[in-house]
Design a protein around this motif. Structure first.
Motif, mmCIF file in Angstrom:
data_model
loop_
_atom_site.group_PDB
_atom_site.id
_atom_site.type_symbol
_atom_site.label_atom_id
_atom_site.label_comp_id
_atom_site.label_asym_id
_atom_site.label_seq_id
_atom_site.Cartn_x
_atom_site.Cartn_y
_atom_site.Cartn_z
ATOM 1 N N GLY A 299 0.778 -1.229 0.000
ATOM 2 C CA GLY A 299 0.000 0.000 0.000
ATOM 3 C C GLY A 299 0.807 1.275 0.000
ATOM 4 O O GLY A 299 0.446 2.261 -0.648
ATOM 5 N N TRP A 300 1.928 1.303 0.723
ATOM 6 C CA TRP A 300 2.689 2.537 0.892
ATOM 7 C C TRP A 300 3.578 2.780 -0.329
ATOM 8 O O TRP A 300 4.404 1.932 -0.679
ATOM 9 N N ALA A 301 3.386 3.939 -0.972
ATOM 10 C CA ALA A 301 4.182 4.325 -2.148
ATOM 11 C C ALA A 301 4.204 3.229 -3.200
ATOM 12 O O ALA A 301 5.208 3.023 -3.883
ATOM 13 N N ALA A 302 3.063 2.536 -3.345
ATOM 14 C CA ALA A 302 3.009 1.386 -4.253
ATOM 15 C C ALA A 302 3.129 1.779 -5.716
ATOM 16 O O ALA A 302 3.473 0.949 -6.557
ATOM 17 N N ASP A 303 2.850 3.045 -6.021
ATOM 18 C CA ASP A 303 2.959 3.523 -7.402
ATOM 19 C C ASP A 303 4.081 4.534 -7.570
ATOM 20 O O ASP A 303 4.134 5.267 -8.546
ATOM 21 N N GLY A 307 2.507 8.001 0.190
ATOM 22 C CA GLY A 307 1.096 7.845 0.478
ATOM 23 C C GLY A 307 0.614 6.428 0.262
ATOM 24 O O GLY A 307 1.235 5.641 -0.460
ATOM 25 N N PHE A 308 -0.496 6.088 0.907
ATOM 26 C CA PHE A 308 -1.119 4.775 0.763
ATOM 27 C C PHE A 308 -2.147 4.800 -0.353
ATOM 28 O O PHE A 308 -3.001 5.696 -0.391
ATOM 29 N N VAL A 309 -2.096 3.821 -1.253
ATOM 30 C CA VAL A 309 -3.192 3.656 -2.204
ATOM 31 C C VAL A 309 -4.424 3.185 -1.424
ATOM 32 O O VAL A 309 -4.310 2.554 -0.364
ATOM 33 N N TYR A 310 -5.599 3.482 -1.954
ATOM 34 C CA TYR A 310 -6.854 3.150 -1.263
ATOM 35 C C TYR A 310 -7.091 1.641 -1.254
ATOM 36 O O TYR A 310 -7.347 1.049 -0.193
ATOM 37 N N THR A 311 -6.987 1.002 -2.417
ATOM 38 C CA THR A 311 -7.257 -0.427 -2.511
ATOM 39 C C THR A 311 -6.268 -1.100 -3.454
ATOM 40 O O THR A 311 -5.650 -0.449 -4.298
ATOM 41 N N VAL A 312 -6.166 -2.422 -3.300
ATOM 42 C CA VAL A 312 -5.403 -3.252 -4.233
ATOM 43 C C VAL A 312 -6.298 -4.400 -4.685
ATOM 44 O O VAL A 312 -7.298 -4.732 -4.032
#
Length: 418
Positions: A299-303, A307-312
């Motif tokens: 979730g953290w800096a996944a892109d 910041g955390f993305v909302y969902t995966v």
């Protein structure tokens, strides 16, 4: 190395959040705030918002913050009268003024349609608000708590499932053909508070059954990517809302913030059992560690951006890349809880990192948090418009300074806030 915020800073930010939230008071209860701290629709109020605000102001009252006792009392009164369904029991999801303005002769009614439904999610917050207000000694709160407990027993707790039912029609006659993890998660939070305030272990027993099934069961079985949506037989429906992925309450995929919230709540449950000299189970420390690690890794800096993305999705790839303020708040709480439970420095470093992110990107001014950011960390409003409430942010200023048990309001009432 990033420095963690001081106690004085946390106090100041908490007080600023309370001051901002005070603007939510309306004749019906508490309304949804916009970015300026105003209520655009004062003739309508949502149950979950009114409950969360009542809970927060009860905490403020326990801390002796000016004006908070009166605001908590206003919330208790609204729940006991405006939102209460005198015919069928329980509380309406949303109410509105049907004619005229506030004052004598005004008709208040449930919002037609969804406002008449009796859902587990806001009813969990009725129980939490009532427990917190009772711990704060607010008038009428104990009676409200008794009523909330009775409604849980009669309509939401499913003994054979060890979980709560999702929602009903107004008369509690027709049940929704859906089960959800989110409503059960907030029910665990409320049951832990109810156990401490009432002294009744059945609420703790129920919280244990829910958490064991969700965390040690569903989350573990899906590589810790916790399914949120289920059939009435508790079969996961992994494609739910694929066509509406950023839904505010039932988004598609696995919700990163809930992994962190379940991690924290599991540690609260473990501590509550220990405080009552009851046995704990090995997964109660193992699972929070794994959920925290998974949320951080996926979730953290996944892109590539902070910041955390909302969902995966269920392969761990980002599904909705918006950044929600509440996810960072729950990350802060989970890091603090794991540091308390283990003493390990990595959790303290993450705690400081996420407060730094919040101060850089989310806190526009003291007490004013952006509720949603775009993937580039600029303000956005695709899922959440305005600044609806301060529940997650205010708790983030308090959780790191409290023991893992008892629950927040009873702990503050006992003078345990550092």
């Amino acid at each position: 190395m990033v420095a963690a915020p001081t106690t004085d800073w946390l106090d100041a930010e908490g007080d600023a959040l309370l001051a901002f939230a005070a603007g939510a008071r309306t004749p019906l209860g508490f309304g949804t705030l916009d970015t300026a701290g105003l209520v655009p629709e004062p003739r309508r109020a949502e149950l979950w918002i009114t409950c969360r605000m009542t809970h927060v102001f009860a905490l403020g009252a326990l801390r002796g913050r000016p004006g908070c006792a009166a605001l908590a009392d206003h919330g208790v009164t609204a729940l006991a009268t405006t939102f209460a369904d005198a015919e069928h029991g329980g509380w309406f999801a949303a109410v509105e003024q049907a004619d005229g303005g506030p004052g004598p002769g005004t008709t208040v009614r449930p919002v037609p349609g969804d406002g008449e439904r009796k859902a587990a999610y806001p009813h969990a917050f009725v129980l939490l608000a009532a427990a917190s207000a009772t711990a704060a000694g607010r008038p009428g709160a104990a009676a409200l708590l008794d009523q909330a407990c009775a409604v849980q027993d009669a309509h939401f707790w499913a003994e054979d499932e060890g979980m709560v039912r999702e929602s009903w029609d107004r008369a509690f006659a027709v049940e929704e053909a859906y089960r959800g993890a989110n409503a059960n998660m907030h029910t665990v939070e409320a049951y832990l508070a109810a156990a401490d305030v009432t002294g009744e272990d059945r609420w703790l027993d129920r919280a244990l059954r829910i958490t064991r099934r969700v965390v040690d069961g569903f989350a573990r079985a899906h590589a810790w990517r916790l399914p949120e949506h289920f059939t009435p037989a508790w079969e996961p429906t992994l494609d739910h809302h694929r066509d509406d992925p950023a839904h505010p309450f039932r988004p598609y995929g696995a919700t990163i913030g809930h992994w962190l919230e379940w991690a924290r709540l599991t540690l609260h449950l473990r501590a509550a059992l220990t405080a009552r000299h009851r046995p704990t189970e090995a997964w109660m420390l193992e699972a929070p560690r794994v959920l925290f690690a998974a949320a951080t890794a996926e979730g953290w800096a996944a892109d590539g951006a902070a910041g955390f993305v909302y969902t995966v999705d269920f392969d761990g790839a980002p599904a909705v890349r918006q950044r929600m303020h509440w996810v960072v708040c729950e990350a802060i709480g989970a890091a603090a809880a794991l540091h308390t439970a283990t003493g390990e420095g990595d959790y303290a470093r993450w705690y400081a990192t996420w407060w730094d992110y919040a101060r850089r990107h989310l806190i526009e001014a003291p007490g004013r948090w952006h509720h949603e950011l775009a993937p580039d960390n600029t303000p956005a409003a695709g899922t959440w418009a305005g600044r609806p409430d301060v529940y997650h942010a205010y708790q983030a200023t308090m959780l790191p300074r409290l023991p893992l048990a008892p629950a927040l309001a009873p702990a503050v009432a006992e003078g345990l806030l550092a």
